[in-house]
Design a protein around this motif. Structure first.
Motif, PDB file in Angstrom:
ATOM      1  N   ASP A   1       0.815  -1.220   0.000  1.00 34.17           N
ATOM      2  CA  ASP A   1       0.000   0.000   0.000  1.00 34.17           C
ATOM      3  C   ASP A   1       0.849   1.270   0.000  1.00 34.17           C
ATOM      4  O   ASP A   1       0.313   2.367   0.181  1.00 34.17           O
TER       5      ASP A   1
ATOM      6  N   PRO B   1       1.471   4.393  -6.975  1.00 29.14           N
ATOM      7  CA  PRO B   1       1.478   3.238  -6.073  1.00 29.14           C
ATOM      8  C   PRO B   1       2.702   2.352  -6.287  1.00 29.14           C
ATOM      9  O   PRO B   1       2.632   1.296  -6.918  1.00 29.14           O
TER      10      PRO B   1
ATOM     11  N   ASP C   1      -6.057   8.388   2.841  1.00 25.93           N
ATOM     12  CA  ASP C   1      -7.136   8.300   1.854  1.00 25.93           C
ATOM     13  C   ASP C   1      -6.699   7.497   0.633  1.00 25.93           C
ATOM     14  O   ASP C   1      -7.185   7.704  -0.467  1.00 25.93           O
ATOM     15  N   THR C   2      -5.765   6.574   0.844  1.00 25.29           N
ATOM     16  CA  THR C   2      -5.263   5.802  -0.283  1.00 25.29           C
ATOM     17  C   THR C   2      -6.273   4.748  -0.715  1.00 25.29           C
ATOM     18  O   THR C   2      -7.048   4.225   0.092  1.00 25.29           O
ATOM     19  N   ALA C   3      -6.240   4.423  -1.995  1.00 24.92           N
ATOM     20  CA  ALA C   3      -7.141   3.403  -2.526  1.00 24.92           C
ATOM     21  C   ALA C   3      -6.681   2.016  -2.086  1.00 24.92           C
ATOM     22  O   ALA C   3      -5.496   1.783  -1.862  1.00 24.92           O
ATOM     23  N   MET C   4      -7.614   1.103  -1.991  1.00 23.09           N
ATOM     24  CA  MET C   4      -7.288  -0.266  -1.610  1.00 23.09           C
ATOM     25  C   MET C   4      -6.467  -0.946  -2.699  1.00 23.09           C
ATOM     26  O   MET C   4      -6.871  -0.979  -3.861  1.00 23.09           O
ATOM     27  N   PRO C   5      -5.296  -1.502  -2.354  1.00 24.14           N
ATOM     28  CA  PRO C   5      -4.554  -2.294  -3.342  1.00 24.14           C
ATOM     29  C   PRO C   5      -5.349  -3.554  -3.681  1.00 24.14           C
ATOM     30  O   PRO C   5      -5.990  -4.141  -2.807  1.00 24.14           O
ATOM     31  N   GLN C   6      -5.293  -3.965  -4.919  1.00 18.34           N
ATOM     32  CA  GLN C   6      -6.064  -5.132  -5.338  1.00 18.34           C
ATOM     33  C   GLN C   6      -5.692  -6.349  -4.503  1.00 18.34           C
ATOM     34  O   GLN C   6      -4.525  -6.683  -4.341  1.00 18.34           O
TER      35      GLN C   6
ATOM     36  N   LYS D   1      -8.674  -3.049   6.250  1.00 20.53           N
ATOM     37  CA  LYS D   1      -8.400  -1.676   6.649  1.00 20.53           C
ATOM     38  C   LYS D   1      -7.731  -1.654   8.025  1.00 20.53           C
ATOM     39  O   LYS D   1      -8.150  -2.384   8.926  1.00 20.53           O
TER      40      LYS D   1
ATOM     41  N   LYS E   1     -13.163   5.434   7.424  1.00 20.52           N
ATOM     42  CA  LYS E   1     -12.869   6.240   6.238  1.00 20.52           C
ATOM     43  C   LYS E   1     -11.394   6.633   6.161  1.00 20.52           C
ATOM     44  O   LYS E   1     -10.855   6.783   5.077  1.00 20.52           O
TER      45      LYS E   1
ATOM     46  N   TRP F   1      -3.269  -0.718   4.572  1.00 18.53           N
ATOM     47  CA  TRP F   1      -4.086  -1.788   3.988  1.00 18.53           C
ATOM     48  C   TRP F   1      -3.290  -3.078   4.094  1.00 18.53           C
ATOM     49  O   TRP F   1      -2.082  -3.096   3.827  1.00 18.53           O
TER      50      TRP F   1
END
Length: 242
Positions: free
Chosen positions: A47, A59, A182-187, A192, A218, A223
């Motif tokens: 992450d 990323p 506020d980072t996006a979830m790694p695939q 969380k 939030k 991650w």
């Protein structure tokens, strides 16, 4: 191409025998049922974010994972087991190689700039490769990044920023970009984790998708792909998960 290569089959010693390899991040892979963390090196966490030369976030942790997957391709890999990982108890330390190649995956990652030597365990083994990667701006070294151990310890104020893309005059602003909530979830890594302030200091708590608290979280500090990894880094399961 920043496309996740999650798992693939590699032919092993005898005909008709295969071993499944799953690359989970830039310095960790699963060979059959054994998870190896590559000995003596430290790749960015899955992450983790870096800044490119323009100051844009990218990323880099996911990129390091994809680069290792792409380098292995469909070739066979073997690992020398160096014993239990002292931190991640469910992993073994390993020196892994693509069969027929003299350079280990450990050394290749450092040479290509997708990992750094992890001292003191590296004992200087990768100093030449790391210096060459830095000098030639390969991989992470073209950008600005925090050492992975500082991300794991969530140490924004004391993080050492390295790479040719770092600008000394903008250290504080850079840290704000590299340590975000506020980072996006790694695939493939939906767990969380956040740091909560308690009377005794900060406490790390992780939330599974099935937890009642999951949707309410939030601001995410980290991650994780597995509960084992979250626990190894000092996070406990949220009470709403029980």
């Amino acid at each position: 191409m920043r496309t996740l290569i999650a798992a693939f089959w590699l032919a092993m010693a005898g005909p008709g025998v295969a071993a499944e390899i799953v690359v989970t991040n830039g310095d960790t892979l699963q060979l059959d049922r054994t998870i190896y963390r590559l000995d003596g090196i430290d790749a960015p966490e899955i992450d983790q974010l870096c800044l490119d030369r323009r100051g844009d976030v990218w990323p880099c942790g996911a990129e390091a994972r994809d680069r290792l997957s792409g380098h292995i391709g469909s070739r066979a890999v073997s690992c020398e087991d160096k014993g239990p990982d002292p931190i991640y108890k469910h992993r073994q330390m390993g020196i892994c190689s693509i069969e027929g190649e003299a350079t280990t995956l450990n050394g290749w990652l450092v040479r290509e700039g997708w990992a750094i030597g992890l001292e003191p365990s590296a004992k200087g083994r990768f100093a030449v490769e790391e210096a060459d990667a830095s000098e030639n701006r390969r991989g992470l070294w073209e950008s600005c990044f925090a050492q992975p151990r500082d991300l794991r310890g969530w140490n924004p104020s004391g993080a050492r920023l390295v790479g040719r893309g770092c600008q000394p005059a903008h250290q504080n602003r850079t840290r704000d970009k590299l340590f975000r909530v506020d980072t996006a979830m790694p695939q493939g890594c939906p767990i969380k984790a956040k740091l909560a302030l308690r009377a005794i200091g900060y406490e790390g708590i992780y939330h599974l998708p099935a937890c009642g608290s999951y949707g309410r979280v939030k601001r995410v500090n980290r991650w994780f792909c597995s509960e084992e990894d979250a626990s190894a880094e000092g996070f406990r399961k949220a009470l709403t998960c029980r």
